[in-house]
Each structure stands twice: as structure tokens, then as C-alpha cells.
Design a protein around this motif. Structure first.
Motif, PDB file in Angstrom:
ATOM      1  N   HIS A   1     -25.308   8.132 -40.933  1.00  0.00           N
ATOM      2  CA  HIS A   1     -24.548   6.985 -40.460  1.00  0.00           C
ATOM      3  C   HIS A   1     -24.438   6.909 -38.947  1.00  0.00           C
ATOM      4  O   HIS A   1     -23.800   6.009 -38.428  1.00  0.00           O
ATOM      5  CB  HIS A   1     -23.164   6.965 -41.118  1.00  0.00           C
ATOM      6  CG  HIS A   1     -23.269   6.652 -42.569  1.00  0.00           C
ATOM      7  ND1 HIS A   1     -23.534   5.391 -43.037  1.00  0.00           N
ATOM      8  CD2 HIS A   1     -23.204   7.444 -43.659  1.00  0.00           C
ATOM      9  CE1 HIS A   1     -23.596   5.414 -44.349  1.00  0.00           C
ATOM     10  NE2 HIS A   1     -23.407   6.659 -44.753  1.00  0.00           N
TER      11      HIS A   1
ATOM     12  N   VAL B   1     -24.104  13.107 -44.172  1.00  0.00           N
ATOM     13  CA  VAL B   1     -23.470  11.788 -44.076  1.00  0.00           C
ATOM     14  C   VAL B   1     -23.339  11.387 -42.628  1.00  0.00           C
ATOM     15  O   VAL B   1     -23.645  10.256 -42.255  1.00  0.00           O
ATOM     16  CB  VAL B   1     -22.080  11.788 -44.763  1.00  0.00           C
ATOM     17  CG1 VAL B   1     -21.325  10.506 -44.471  1.00  0.00           C
ATOM     18  CG2 VAL B   1     -22.234  11.984 -46.261  1.00  0.00           C
TER      19      VAL B   1
ATOM     20  N   HIS C   1     -18.819   6.453 -42.541  1.00  0.00           N
ATOM     21  CA  HIS C   1     -19.436   5.954 -43.764  1.00  0.00           C
ATOM     22  C   HIS C   1     -19.052   4.501 -44.026  1.00  0.00           C
ATOM     23  O   HIS C   1     -19.869   3.709 -44.474  1.00  0.00           O
ATOM     24  CB  HIS C   1     -19.022   6.834 -44.943  1.00  0.00           C
ATOM     25  CG  HIS C   1     -19.601   6.401 -46.239  1.00  0.00           C
ATOM     26  ND1 HIS C   1     -18.941   5.561 -47.091  1.00  0.00           N
ATOM     27  CD2 HIS C   1     -20.798   6.673 -46.807  1.00  0.00           C
ATOM     28  CE1 HIS C   1     -19.705   5.332 -48.142  1.00  0.00           C
ATOM     29  NE2 HIS C   1     -20.835   6.006 -47.995  1.00  0.00           N
TER      30      HIS C   1
ATOM     31  N   MET D   1     -18.036  14.625 -48.017  1.00  0.00           N
ATOM     32  CA  MET D   1     -18.748  14.209 -46.830  1.00  0.00           C
ATOM     33  C   MET D   1     -19.215  15.454 -46.084  1.00  0.00           C
ATOM     34  O   MET D   1     -18.456  16.379 -45.911  1.00  0.00           O
ATOM     35  CB  MET D   1     -17.855  13.419 -45.887  1.00  0.00           C
ATOM     36  CG  MET D   1     -17.189  12.204 -46.442  1.00  0.00           C
ATOM     37  SD  MET D   1     -18.302  10.813 -46.371  1.00  0.00           S
ATOM     38  CE  MET D   1     -17.617   9.862 -47.668  1.00  0.00           C
TER      39      MET D   1
END
Length: 54
Positions: free
Chosen positions: A9, A5, A36, A1
Motif C-alpha cells: 500500500h 501490507v 490499507h 497486518m
């Protein structure tokens, strides 16, 4: 991650939550994996409560 990411998100996320994450001030329970895996609510107050900012 990674940062990508987090950015992917948090689209539509509360500006103060995003700022806190970028500055490293997020709750310790809030991880890239958490972002996530959740469905982020549209209401900013609900986002704050869900993510531990309330």
C-alpha cells in the motif's frame, strides 16, 4: 497486518514517508490499517499532509 501490507500500500509513496515507516518514525496515528483503507494521493505533498507528516 504485516510488512507485506505496508509495502503493497505504499507503492508510489514518497521515499521519505516509506523510510520513516521502516525506521519506526511515523506518526502514532499512522497504522497498517490506515494505509490499507486510504486512497493514497499521487502528489507527495498531499501524501505527507494526509498521513500526518506535514
Amino acid at each position: 497486518m504485516g510488512t507485506q501490507v505496508i509495502c503493497d500500500h505504499t507503492e508510489g509513496g514518497s521515499a521519505d514517508i516509506i523510510t520513516a515507516i521502516v525506521e519506526g518514525r511515523q506518526p502514532t496515528s499512522l497504522t497498517a490499517r490506515t494505509l490499507h483503507d486510504i486512497d493514497l494521493p499521487l502528489a507527495w505533498a498531499d501524501q505527507r499532509a494526509l498521513l500526518g507528516f506535514a
